[in-house]
Design an enzyme around this catalytic site. Structure first.
Site, mmCIF file in Angstrom:
data_model
loop_
_atom_site.group_PDB
_atom_site.id
_atom_site.type_symbol
_atom_site.label_atom_id
_atom_site.label_comp_id
_atom_site.label_asym_id
_atom_site.label_seq_id
_atom_site.Cartn_x
_atom_site.Cartn_y
_atom_site.Cartn_z
ATOM 1 C CB THR A 1 0.995 2.792 0.957
ATOM 2 O OG1 THR A 1 1.078 1.338 0.118
ATOM 3 C CG2 THR A 1 2.558 2.968 0.292
ATOM 4 C CD GLU B 1 -0.916 -6.544 -7.695
ATOM 5 O OE1 GLU B 1 -1.326 -7.773 -6.552
ATOM 6 O OE2 GLU B 1 -0.842 -5.581 -7.455
#
Length: 628
Positions: A27, A90
């Site tokens: 994305t 993350e």
């Protein structure tokens, strides 16, 4: 200028509003790029990692820091998100910050089913099979990733489904903006009494309506209009694509002109562009064309001329739907004539909040720390009349001084008002027409708190045209009418300002003042025989012990040829009178000691005659349309 306890959150210490977590190859160049741009345009400070950082599987230290320095994380779950060990590491740090520090987490499910993430099946199951093969020796890492993924998948988020991405992104940005505004540190620790005012103002701004709305904040100088506007601007700006706060418009316009303000407006809303135009007409065209598609928040502070609104706001179609314009001014008529949507009038502080604000400035605490200062503090608070400016100025002035200096300063205030306060209050007076100035000064010196209809008749007899003049003073926040519409009211400090102005022309010689009301000055003029033809109005009041010795002579009023208003209260010592001005509109004399008025007195201009408990028994003529 108002004060209240601090409500600021930890967001005030954060470097970023939003941390974006996403799989770059899915994305980065489409959905996430458009989302990042929309967040940025709405003024939301967003961290998006550099693509170079994804070269390795180990998460870079700067990303840990960015997560910790963000108020929230927005996680874009795409089809291959779970295949990235980088993304999962993350995600684990994001969940760690959520659980330990209250970090906010908002998931976006972009072409993925959250149940697949929760149950870790389909492609998610395939991804973890590869991770387990790669990290055979580190089962704790894999379990940490699984737990983090499950926890986030259970958080309510946004689902794309079959919606248009632009609409979808718009809803996300609006929601994040609203959540940010709900927690943003909008007020300073020293603001007192602002919460209720904000609630009342927000109800008028009504940000939920998809229209263009112009709201005025109107009140006397020092009431806190600019402070309110700044707080609203700080809290609401994230709702808008562009924002501008134009401060001190009255002063800037006088010094630099309207074109400079138009350029400032455009530059703040479109910071990456340069605008070169040289007249107001060009500015109007550019503003209307460049901002008509933008949802903006604009604050116009201290407007005193309708041209300011015409050149900076123009018509509502100059801005996109959802825009809000807030105008602060002392002149309500200016707002009404421009047909703005609503006006908010902040009230003065109540006694408790006023004392708290004063204490914050005088003692650096909202509670009194020294009992021996309490009575003096209450005296100053009463003097300020709930006006935030006065409380701040006087509190700051007295801060750190001893009690002897406090007493001296308070005694001085009785004689000489604080210059900073009066200079602020005087701005509106200086902009009045001459007749309006006379009305204001007459009310300040003689008629504050009196019956409106009675005062209007007197002022009409003086040819001051009070029907329009009183309205102008009300609209300019210089006087008020009581709730029952019966009495004229003026704030104590405005009254003091008016009386100060009335003495300006000749401070040391009261006989050259137009208006005399101070007992000391009146006593000086009458005993020293220093009256002049300048005197237009006078109050003789028998309060002081020395006034009992005051004796009006035959020629006491003979030099006062322009005397319009005369009030004599409880003064019985008068041998005789040979003269009263034919300019008198009001003659009020309690216990008038003589049996007649001067024979040469022509009461043709008299509007009100009031002689209670007098010795008079024959006026010698019909007095005309007067009250007695």
């Amino acid at each position: 200028m108002f004060s209240l306890p601090s409500t600021s959150s930890s967001i005030s210490k954060k470097k970023y509003d939003v941390f974006l977590s996403f799989r770059g190859e899915d994305t980065r160049n489409n959905f996430t790029d458009h989302l990042y741009d929309a967040l940025k345009r709405s003024g939301i400070v967003t961290f998006r990692d550099d693509p170079k950082l994804e070269a390795g599987e180990e998460i870079a230290p700067e990303l840990f820091n960015a997560i910790q320095q963000s108020w929230c994380s927005v996680i874009v779950f795409s089809e291959t998100y779970a295949f990235s060990g980088w993304c999962l590491e993350e995600l684990s740090e994001i969940i760690q910050q959520k659980n330990v520090n209250g970090h906010k987490v908002f998931p976006i499910f972009y072409h993925v089913d959250p149940s697949d993430l929760r149950k870790q099946k389909e492609k998610v199951e395939e991804a973890f099979a590869k991770h387990e093969e790669r990290y055979k020796e580190d089962k704790d890492k894999i379990q940490k990733w699984r737990n983090a993924l499950t926890q986030v998948a259970n958080i309510k988020g946004w689902h794309l489904h079959d919606r248009h991405e632009s609409e979808f992104i718009g809803d996300i940005v609006k929601s994040i903006s609203t959540k940010l505004c709900d927690t943003y540190p909008i007020v300073h620790d020293e603001l007192v009494g602002i919460n209720l005012r904000l609630e009342e103002l927000y109800s008028k701004i009504n940000i939920g309506e998809n229209d263009v709305r112009i709201i005025g904040i109107c009140g006397m100088g020092g009431i806190g209009k600019t402070t309110l506007a700044r707080v609203v601007y700080s809290q609401m700006s994230h709702h808008f694509e562009g924002k501008s706060f134009l401060a001190d418009i009255r002063e800037v316009s006088n010094k630099c002109g309207l074109v400079s303000l138009q350029k400032q407006l455009l530059s703040q809303i479109l910071p990456d562009e340069c605008f070169n135009f040289f007249n107001v007409h060009e500015g109007n065209i550019i503003i209307s064309r460049r901002l008509s598609s933008k949802k903006v928040l604009a604050v116009l502070d201290d407007v005193d001329n309708v041209q300011h609104l015409k050149c900076l706001v123009g018509r509502r179609d100059w801005f996109s739907l959802g825009s809000r314009v807030i105008v602060t001014t002392r002149d309500e008529h200016l707002l009404r004539s421009y047909r703005i949507d609503d006006v908010y009038k902040p009230a003065t502080l109540n006694p408790n909040d006023a004392l708290r604000l004063f204490n914050l400035k005088a003692f650096d605490s909202d509670t009194m720390s020294k009992d021996d200062f309490f009575e003096l503090s209450e005296h100053v608070v009463r003097y300020a009349g709930g006006l935030p400016l006065a409380l701040e100025v006087l509190g700051s002035f007295l801060c750190g001084r001893d009690i002897v200096q406090w007493r001296s300063a308070i005694e001085r205030l009785k004689r000489d008002s604080n210059k900073d306060i009066l200079d602020t209050l005087r701005i509106n007076f200086d902009g009045l027409e001459e007749r309006e100035k006379n009305i204001f000064l007459d009310i300040a010196c003689f008629f504050n708190g009196e019956n409106k209809d009675f005062v209007m008749k007197i002022l009409d007899g003086c040819e001051f045209f009070p029907d329009i003049g009183i309205d102008v003073l009300i609209k300019k926040s210089l006087i008020k009418v009581s709730d029952d519409n019966q009495y004229l009211r003026m704030h104590t400090l405005l009254q003091e300002m008016g009386r100060k102005i009335a003495q300006e022309k000749c401070v040391d010689e009261p006989g050259k003042h137009c208006r005399l009301w101070k007992e000391r000055d009146v006593h000086h003029v009458l005993t020293k025989n220093t009256a002049t033809k300048v005197i237009e109005s006078m109050i003789i009041d028998n309060k002081r012990e020395s006034s009992k010795m005051l004796n009006l002579s035959v020629n006491t009023f003979s030099k006062m040829k322009k005397l319009r208003l005369l009030r004599v209260l409880c003064l019985s010592n008068c041998d005789d009178l040979k003269y009263l001005s034919d300019e008198l509109r009001l003659l009020e004399w309690t216990e008038y000691p003589l049996r007649y008025l001067p024979s040469n007195f022509q009461p043709d201009n008299l509007v009100a005659l009031h002689l209670p408990y007098s010795h008079i028994n024959n006026y010698g003529r019909k007095i005309g349309p007067c009250t007695s």
